[in-house]
Design a protein around this motif. Structure first.
Motif, PDB file in Angstrom:
ATOM      1  N   ARG A  86       0.827  -1.216   0.000  1.00  0.00           N
ATOM      2  CA  ARG A  86       0.000   0.000   0.000  1.00  0.00           C
ATOM      3  C   ARG A  86       0.854   1.256   0.000  1.00  0.00           C
ATOM      4  O   ARG A  86       0.419   2.307  -0.470  1.00  0.00           O
ATOM      5  CB  ARG A  86      -0.909  -0.020   1.227  1.00  0.00           C
ATOM      6  N   THR A  87       2.086   1.151   0.503  1.00  0.00           N
ATOM      7  CA  THR A  87       2.933   2.334   0.610  1.00  0.00           C
ATOM      8  C   THR A  87       4.261   2.207  -0.121  1.00  0.00           C
ATOM      9  O   THR A  87       5.010   3.180  -0.171  1.00  0.00           O
ATOM     10  CB  THR A  87       3.228   2.645   2.089  1.00  0.00           C
ATOM     11  N   GLY A  88       4.579   1.055  -0.654  1.00  0.00           N
ATOM     12  CA  GLY A  88       5.883   0.912  -1.290  1.00  0.00           C
ATOM     13  C   GLY A  88       6.088  -0.471  -1.864  1.00  0.00           C
ATOM     14  O   GLY A  88       5.153  -1.128  -2.332  1.00  0.00           O
ATOM     15  N   LEU A  89       7.326  -0.922  -1.826  1.00  0.00           N
ATOM     16  CA  LEU A  89       7.720  -2.233  -2.319  1.00  0.00           C
ATOM     17  C   LEU A  89       8.440  -2.998  -1.216  1.00  0.00           C
ATOM     18  O   LEU A  89       9.088  -2.391  -0.351  1.00  0.00           O
ATOM     19  CB  LEU A  89       8.654  -2.114  -3.535  1.00  0.00           C
ATOM     20  N   GLU A 124      16.937  -8.152   8.632  1.00  0.00           N
ATOM     21  CA  GLU A 124      17.412  -9.527   8.447  1.00  0.00           C
ATOM     22  C   GLU A 124      16.298 -10.500   8.810  1.00  0.00           C
ATOM     23  O   GLU A 124      15.805 -10.515   9.939  1.00  0.00           O
ATOM     24  CB  GLU A 124      18.639  -9.783   9.310  1.00  0.00           C
ATOM     25  N   VAL A 125      15.898 -11.316   7.846  1.00  0.00           N
ATOM     26  CA  VAL A 125      14.844 -12.310   8.072  1.00  0.00           C
ATOM     27  C   VAL A 125      15.423 -13.548   8.733  1.00  0.00           C
ATOM     28  O   VAL A 125      14.904 -14.035   9.744  1.00  0.00           O
ATOM     29  CB  VAL A 125      14.159 -12.677   6.741  1.00  0.00           C
ATOM     30  N   ARG A 126      16.467 -14.066   8.153  1.00  0.00           N
ATOM     31  CA  ARG A 126      17.219 -15.179   8.727  1.00  0.00           C
ATOM     32  C   ARG A 126      18.626 -15.108   8.165  1.00  0.00           C
ATOM     33  O   ARG A 126      18.937 -14.227   7.365  1.00  0.00           O
ATOM     34  CB  ARG A 126      16.553 -16.528   8.419  1.00  0.00           C
ATOM     35  N   SER A 127      19.458 -16.026   8.575  1.00  0.00           N
ATOM     36  CA  SER A 127      20.841 -15.979   8.140  1.00  0.00           C
ATOM     37  C   SER A 127      20.931 -16.051   6.615  1.00  0.00           C
ATOM     38  O   SER A 127      20.473 -17.015   5.993  1.00  0.00           O
ATOM     39  CB  SER A 127      21.610 -17.146   8.766  1.00  0.00           C
ATOM     40  N   GLY A 128      21.496 -15.007   6.020  1.00  0.00           N
ATOM     41  CA  GLY A 128      21.687 -14.981   4.577  1.00  0.00           C
ATOM     42  C   GLY A 128      20.533 -14.420   3.781  1.00  0.00           C
ATOM     43  O   GLY A 128      20.656 -14.247   2.567  1.00  0.00           O
ATOM     44  N   VAL A 129      19.403 -14.117   4.417  1.00  0.00           N
ATOM     45  CA  VAL A 129      18.217 -13.603   3.717  1.00  0.00           C
ATOM     46  C   VAL A 129      17.827 -12.272   4.344  1.00  0.00           C
ATOM     47  O   VAL A 129      17.654 -12.184   5.564  1.00  0.00           O
ATOM     48  CB  VAL A 129      17.038 -14.602   3.786  1.00  0.00           C
ATOM     49  N   LEU A 130      17.688 -11.241   3.508  1.00  0.00           N
ATOM     50  CA  LEU A 130      17.325  -9.907   3.963  1.00  0.00           C
ATOM     51  C   LEU A 130      16.023  -9.473   3.310  1.00  0.00           C
ATOM     52  O   LEU A 130      15.666  -9.948   2.222  1.00  0.00           O
ATOM     53  CB  LEU A 130      18.420  -8.892   3.620  1.00  0.00           C
ATOM     54  N   GLU A 131      15.341  -8.547   3.989  1.00  0.00           N
ATOM     55  CA  GLU A 131      14.118  -7.965   3.440  1.00  0.00           C
ATOM     56  C   GLU A 131      14.299  -6.457   3.314  1.00  0.00           C
ATOM     57  O   GLU A 131      14.627  -5.781   4.292  1.00  0.00           O
ATOM     58  CB  GLU A 131      12.922  -8.288   4.329  1.00  0.00           C
ATOM     59  N   LEU A 132      14.100  -5.936   2.117  1.00  0.00           N
ATOM     60  CA  LEU A 132      14.210  -4.509   1.847  1.00  0.00           C
ATOM     61  C   LEU A 132      12.808  -3.909   1.801  1.00  0.00           C
ATOM     62  O   LEU A 132      12.009  -4.258   0.921  1.00  0.00           O
ATOM     63  CB  LEU A 132      14.932  -4.257   0.516  1.00  0.00           C
ATOM     64  N   SER A 133      12.497  -3.042   2.761  1.00  0.00           N
ATOM     65  CA  SER A 133      11.210  -2.342   2.787  1.00  0.00           C
ATOM     66  C   SER A 133      11.412  -0.962   2.188  1.00  0.00           C
ATOM     67  O   SER A 133      12.158  -0.142   2.738  1.00  0.00           O
ATOM     68  CB  SER A 133      10.675  -2.236   4.220  1.00  0.00           C
ATOM     69  N   MET A 134      10.767  -0.701   1.071  1.00  0.00           N
ATOM     70  CA  MET A 134      10.957   0.545   0.333  1.00  0.00           C
ATOM     71  C   MET A 134       9.639   1.307   0.270  1.00  0.00           C
ATOM     72  O   MET A 134       8.620   0.753  -0.154  1.00  0.00           O
ATOM     73  CB  MET A 134      11.464   0.246  -1.087  1.00  0.00           C
ATOM     74  N   THR A 135       9.639   2.544   0.708  1.00  0.00           N
ATOM     75  CA  THR A 135       8.455   3.389   0.629  1.00  0.00           C
ATOM     76  C   THR A 135       8.559   4.289  -0.588  1.00  0.00           C
ATOM     77  O   THR A 135       9.602   4.861  -0.869  1.00  0.00           O
ATOM     78  CB  THR A 135       8.299   4.243   1.900  1.00  0.00           C
TER      79      THR A 135
END
Length: 450
Positions: A86-89, A124-135
């Motif tokens: 609703r606000t970004g990617l 950081e979601v878990r070891s080796g996996v990241l989440e990018l929250s972009m508005t």
């Protein structure tokens, strides 16, 4: 041809106006899809330009040389998923060998500029996996809480974070909190919004307002209220006694024996059967300095009573269902002995604009030093912008929706029938004026005389 140009110009103008007036609607219709295409198309090149790619593996280089082919390009983190919100990617990526989450966090600002987005935050979601929250736009420019915001007992939405997520005040997880802010920083608006949300629930509200202008208009929804330090000292003593009585109720209900099921053993009120569970109490203190500052030595004993009661409530009251919400412009050692000990019990922190660095350190210096820069960057023309943090060290910029005093009064009057009676606090029930009726006539104004 002229008609086509006019229609095209009108369409472009309409899009620009929509982007400025209703950025959320523009994002859902046009901006979100365009940003998604832009991120997907330029992902590999942007990652490489920001220094977030790694050289190809040795095996791929050997194979390329053996087959006399061009050497493979550097490898960026693998893009696992990209979705529009609703606000970004929100993008989820997997790091390559040798990469670290700190590398991506350090490059967040460069990614924001490269993809022409408003903000990029990394988790950081878990070891080796990241989440990018972009508005995609300034979410805190004009704040409205979503109509579908989740509400539960002692968990209410109070603001919106800069990544578009609703910020909740959860008293069950963070029992006591401190809100700091200078004059005209939005502290009162945040407090009104919190009281308006709590007014909908079966919760006893206890107010201490020595100024008599912030909480007094909301008295119809308050179980108890104090407007002077003398009455506040007596009210806090009554709360300590109520806490001790609730501990006796919990102790009587435990009755631990060999055949008692684990589910029936509890150490707080939330494990009690609903028919014997005391109503939760939220204590809202508008300006704590008015309680702890002593204008004369004769009032020192009263201050000691107040600070002792507050410390005891901060240390023990969570299990009894009593929670503290303390507000003030400053909260440091200059308020006297016991202040820092009380602050150590306040897990949640919300800091609006302050006038000096020391005030920000009082709020975040002991739990989230990284948030100091964000607090000091709040400009005077941004009322309502604040930084919220807790003892875990995590923090986020938030902004509460504008709640006027009239709106807060209307909410408290609407839910006045939910005000519970606490016998121990009956002596402090606020005196309310009679409700106005249609037959009441207004008093004619008296003209001023020279």
């Amino acid at each position: 041809m002229v008609t086509v140009l006019v229609l095209t110009g009108g369409g472009v103008a309409a899009v620009l106006i929509l982007r400025r007036v209703r950025p959320s609607l523009y994002w859902m219709i046009i901006g979100g899809m365009a940003a998604r295409i832009r991120v997907t198309w330029s992902y590999a090149s942007v990652m490489d330009a920001c220094g977030l790619s790694v050289p190809p593996s040795r095996a791929r280089i050997v194979v390329a040389r053996a087959l006399r082919r061009e050497l493979p390009a550097n490898r960026p983190p693998k893009l696992l998923r990209l979705r529009k919100t609703r606000t970004g990617l929100v993008a989820r990526i997997r790091l390559q060998l040798g990469q670290d989450a700190f590398d991506v966090m350090s490059a967040a600002d460069r990614l924001r500029h490269s993809w022409r987005l408003h903000q990029v935050s990394v988790r950081e979601v878990r070891s080796g996996v990241l989440e990018l929250s972009m508005t995609g736009y300034d979410v805190l420019g004009k704040v409205h809480l979503p109509t579908r915001a989740e509400r539960s007992t002692l968990r209410v939405p109070v603001a919106v974070r800069d990544d578009g997520v609703v910020h909740y005040r959860d008293f069950r997880k963070v029992p006591h909190s401190l809100t700091v802010g200078a004059t005209e920083s939005g502290k009162s608006v945040y407090q009104r919004g919190l009281v308006s949300e709590l007014a909908r629930q079966r919760v006893a509200l206890v107010g201490i307002d020595c100024k008599g202008v912030e909480l007094a208009p909301l008295a119809r929804r308050f179980t108890a209220m104090a407007d002077t330090p003398e009455v506040a000292a007596e009210l806090l003593d009554a709360l300590v006694e109520e806490m001790a009585e609730r501990f006796q109720v919990i102790r009587a209900a435990q009755r631990i024996s060999a055949d008692t099921p684990d589910a029936e053993i509890t150490s707080d009120i939330w494990g009690l059967p609903e028919k014997v569970r005391p109503v939760p109490i939220v204590v809202v203190i508008d300006e704590v300095a008015e309680l702890l500052m002593i204008p004369s030595a004769a009032e020192k004993k009263r201050r000691e009573r107040i600070i002792t009661a507050l410390i005891r409530l901060g240390q023990l009251a969570r299990a009894a269902g009593i929670y503290l919400e303390i507000c003030g412009q400053r909260f440091g050692s200059e308020l006297g002995d016991g202040t820092t000990m009380l602050r150590a019990q306040l897990t949640g922190r919300v800091c609006h604009r302050v006038n000096d660095e020391s005030s920000a350190k009082m709020a975040f210096g002991d739990i989230a030093p990284d948030a100091l820069t964000a607090v000091l960057a709040i400009a005077p023309d941004q009322p309502g912008i604040a930084v919220a943090a807790d003892s875990s060290g995590g923090w986020a910029r938030i902004r509460a929706p504008r709640t006027t005093l009239r709106q807060a009064v209307a909410a408290c009057a609407t839910y006045a029938d939910l005000t519970p009676d606490v016998p121990a606090l009956a002596a402090f029930r606020p005196a309310l004026p009679p409700a106005a009726t249609d037959t009441d006539t207004a008093t004619a104004p008296v003209p001023a005389t020279a």
